[in-house]
Design a protein around this motif. Structure first.
Motif, PDB file in Angstrom:
ATOM      1  N   GLN A  48      51.221  33.695  76.629  1.00 17.84           N
ATOM      2  CA  GLN A  48      51.401  35.100  76.284  1.00 17.84           C
ATOM      3  C   GLN A  48      52.645  35.713  76.920  1.00 17.84           C
ATOM      4  O   GLN A  48      52.806  36.937  76.900  1.00 17.84           O
ATOM      5  CB  GLN A  48      50.166  35.891  76.715  1.00 17.84           C
ATOM      6  CG  GLN A  48      48.890  35.427  76.036  1.00 17.84           C
ATOM      7  CD  GLN A  48      47.668  36.140  76.589  1.00 17.84           C
ATOM      8  OE1 GLN A  48      47.645  37.362  76.670  1.00 17.84           O
ATOM      9  NE2 GLN A  48      46.664  35.389  76.970  1.00 17.84           N
ATOM     10  N   MET A  49      53.514  34.887  77.473  1.00 18.95           N
ATOM     11  CA  MET A  49      54.708  35.406  78.136  1.00 18.95           C
ATOM     12  C   MET A  49      55.960  34.925  77.431  1.00 18.95           C
ATOM     13  O   MET A  49      55.973  33.867  76.807  1.00 18.95           O
ATOM     14  CB  MET A  49      54.726  34.983  79.602  1.00 18.95           C
ATOM     15  CG  MET A  49      53.602  35.624  80.399  1.00 18.95           C
ATOM     16  SD  MET A  49      53.811  35.488  82.162  1.00 18.95           S
ATOM     17  CE  MET A  49      52.659  36.758  82.690  1.00 18.95           C
ATOM     18  N   ASN A  50      57.034  35.717  77.574  1.00 13.55           N
ATOM     19  CA  ASN A  50      58.316  35.280  77.047  1.00 13.55           C
ATOM     20  C   ASN A  50      59.067  34.503  78.130  1.00 13.55           C
ATOM     21  O   ASN A  50      58.609  34.409  79.276  1.00 13.55           O
ATOM     22  CB  ASN A  50      59.130  36.468  76.531  1.00 13.55           C
ATOM     23  CG  ASN A  50      59.381  37.527  77.607  1.00 13.55           C
ATOM     24  OD1 ASN A  50      59.700  37.196  78.748  1.00 13.55           O
ATOM     25  ND2 ASN A  50      59.253  38.796  77.238  1.00 13.55           N
ATOM     26  N   LYS A  51      60.195  33.964  77.772  1.00 13.21           N
ATOM     27  CA  LYS A  51      60.931  33.117  78.714  1.00 13.21           C
ATOM     28  C   LYS A  51      61.352  33.890  79.955  1.00 13.21           C
ATOM     29  O   LYS A  51      61.284  33.358  81.079  1.00 13.21           O
ATOM     30  CB  LYS A  51      62.157  32.515  78.025  1.00 13.21           C
ATOM     31  CG  LYS A  51      62.891  31.503  78.901  1.00 13.21           C
ATOM     32  CD  LYS A  51      64.027  30.823  78.142  1.00 13.21           C
ATOM     33  CE  LYS A  51      64.722  29.778  79.007  1.00 13.21           C
ATOM     34  NZ  LYS A  51      65.798  29.083  78.260  1.00 13.21           N
ATOM     35  N   GLY A  52      61.763  35.123  79.803  1.00  8.51           N
ATOM     36  CA  GLY A  52      62.182  35.918  80.955  1.00  8.51           C
ATOM     37  C   GLY A  52      61.058  36.122  81.954  1.00  8.51           C
ATOM     38  O   GLY A  52      61.288  36.099  83.176  1.00  8.51           O
ATOM     39  N   GLN A  53      59.847  36.317  81.467  1.00  4.09           N
ATOM     40  CA  GLN A  53      58.707  36.487  82.363  1.00  4.09           C
ATOM     41  C   GLN A  53      58.372  35.181  83.094  1.00  4.09           C
ATOM     42  O   GLN A  53      58.031  35.196  84.281  1.00  4.09           O
ATOM     43  CB  GLN A  53      57.500  36.980  81.568  1.00  4.09           C
ATOM     44  CG  GLN A  53      57.651  38.402  81.064  1.00  4.09           C
ATOM     45  CD  GLN A  53      56.578  38.787  80.070  1.00  4.09           C
ATOM     46  OE1 GLN A  53      56.191  37.985  79.209  1.00  4.09           O
ATOM     47  NE2 GLN A  53      56.099  40.016  80.164  1.00  4.09           N
ATOM     48  N   ASN A 175      52.224  25.642  75.126  1.00  2.00           N
ATOM     49  CA  ASN A 175      52.529  26.976  74.598  1.00  2.00           C
ATOM     50  C   ASN A 175      53.991  27.389  74.641  1.00  2.00           C
ATOM     51  O   ASN A 175      54.356  28.385  73.999  1.00  2.00           O
ATOM     52  CB  ASN A 175      51.703  28.019  75.356  1.00  2.00           C
ATOM     53  CG  ASN A 175      50.216  27.929  75.046  1.00  2.00           C
ATOM     54  OD1 ASN A 175      49.820  28.016  73.890  1.00  2.00           O
ATOM     55  ND2 ASN A 175      49.399  27.732  76.068  1.00  2.00           N
ATOM     56  N   TYR A 176      54.832  26.672  75.384  1.00  2.28           N
ATOM     57  CA  TYR A 176      56.219  27.110  75.524  1.00  2.28           C
ATOM     58  C   TYR A 176      57.171  26.003  75.110  1.00  2.28           C
ATOM     59  O   TYR A 176      57.211  24.935  75.728  1.00  2.28           O
ATOM     60  CB  TYR A 176      56.511  27.536  76.962  1.00  2.28           C
ATOM     61  CG  TYR A 176      55.635  28.661  77.453  1.00  2.28           C
ATOM     62  CD1 TYR A 176      55.742  29.943  76.902  1.00  2.28           C
ATOM     63  CD2 TYR A 176      54.700  28.460  78.471  1.00  2.28           C
ATOM     64  CE1 TYR A 176      54.937  30.982  77.341  1.00  2.28           C
ATOM     65  CE2 TYR A 176      53.894  29.487  78.926  1.00  2.28           C
ATOM     66  CZ  TYR A 176      54.011  30.752  78.356  1.00  2.28           C
ATOM     67  OH  TYR A 176      53.213  31.781  78.785  1.00  2.28           O
ATOM     68  N   TYR A 240      57.039  42.687  85.685  1.00  3.65           N
ATOM     69  CA  TYR A 240      57.500  41.984  84.489  1.00  3.65           C
ATOM     70  C   TYR A 240      56.541  42.060  83.299  1.00  3.65           C
ATOM     71  O   TYR A 240      56.907  41.635  82.209  1.00  3.65           O
ATOM     72  CB  TYR A 240      57.814  40.534  84.844  1.00  3.65           C
ATOM     73  CG  TYR A 240      58.963  40.463  85.835  1.00  3.65           C
ATOM     74  CD1 TYR A 240      60.263  40.750  85.432  1.00  3.65           C
ATOM     75  CD2 TYR A 240      58.731  40.182  87.173  1.00  3.65           C
ATOM     76  CE1 TYR A 240      61.315  40.739  86.340  1.00  3.65           C
ATOM     77  CE2 TYR A 240      59.779  40.162  88.094  1.00  3.65           C
ATOM     78  CZ  TYR A 240      61.066  40.444  87.668  1.00  3.65           C
ATOM     79  OH  TYR A 240      62.099  40.440  88.572  1.00  3.65           O
TER      80      TYR A 240
END
Length: 254
Positions: A48-53, A175-176, A240
């Motif tokens: 549930q997070m983007n790369k920056g997080q 997930n990523y 974040y």
């Protein structure tokens, strides 16, 4: 012993817990307070997070990784127990490396490299959250100042670590797309290291906490360590996920 009698014994502050009761009290802390229950980790492992997080998490967690061998060195410097030092020094080797073994800190830097963070920026820790740095240094200070058996007990969150490492490996790889198998090497190595370290520390604490007050202090040490880990995730979530990034801290690229 019946349940009523056991409850009375556990609640009596002057009664020494049996080794089994003592271990159960320590493990109960993890069941209630370990940071695998934090919403930030649930989001991280659940995709549930983007790369920056994810970058922010890895950058801040480096502060903790870098502090671990410092707190271990501080603990060893306090004791005349040669057997304890001979065992405990493995922890420093695990993180700092030894000869051909690159060590956990290097493996963490492979993770931050793989996430696209500049290595010199990570090592400098300039972009870390203030709360992260405060929490980490509080842990080092705790190990330096508390009675030795209590300082050892504070490491016992390692009893609960393999579960979160397995969740992290599978969840992040699944997930990523920007996470590869190579950059998860730190967690894979800790699957074997953490249980070894935890088994020794648990045996040491059960042997050397000789009064009920010392046993209670050791349980509180595990609570303290859980709070250190939880506080770091609170700070990450506020900065974040909620967007309250403090001045000077890492700001992910849009």
């Amino acid at each position: 012993m019946g349940s009523a009698a056991l409850a009375e014994k556990v609640s009596a502050p002057t009664d020494l817990l049996t080794p089994e009761e003592f271990e159960a009290a320590i493990r109960a802390v993890g069941a209630e307070r370990y940071h695998d229950k934090h919403i930030f980790h649930k989001m991280l492992h659940g995709g549930q997070m983007n790369k920056g997080q994810v970058q922010a998490w890895a950058l801040n967690r480096y502060c903790y990784q870098d502090a671990v061998p410092r707190k271990d060195a501080a603990l060893m410097a306090r004791t005349d127990d040669r057997a304890l030092r001979r065992e405990w020094i493995h922890r420093m080797h695990d993180h700092d490396g030894l000869e051909e073994e690159e060590g956990g800190i290097e493996r963490w830097l492979v993770l931050t490299d793989g996430l696209g963070l500049d290595r010199s920026y990570v090592i400098a820790k300039d972009g870390a959250l203030p709360a992260t740095r405060f929490a980490v240094e509080a842990y080092v200070r705790y190990v330096t100042e508390q009675p030795l058996v209590v300082a050892v007990a504070s490491s016992l969150t390692e009893l609960f670590a393999p579960k979160i490492h397995r969740e992290r490996i599978s969840g992040m790889l699944e997930n990523y797309s920007f996470v590869s198998d190579d950059v998860m090497a730190y967690f894979k190595r800790r699957l074997s290291q953490a249980p070894r370290d935890a088994d020794f520390a648990l045996d040491y604490v059960k042997t050397h906490a000789k009064t009920r007050a010392e046993q209670d202090a050791c349980v509180k040490a595990v609570q303290f360590k859980c709070n250190v880990l939880w506080a770091q995730l609170d700070a990450l979530y506020l900065a974040y996920v909620q967007g309250m990034i403090p001045p000077g801290a890492f700001v992910p690229k849009p």
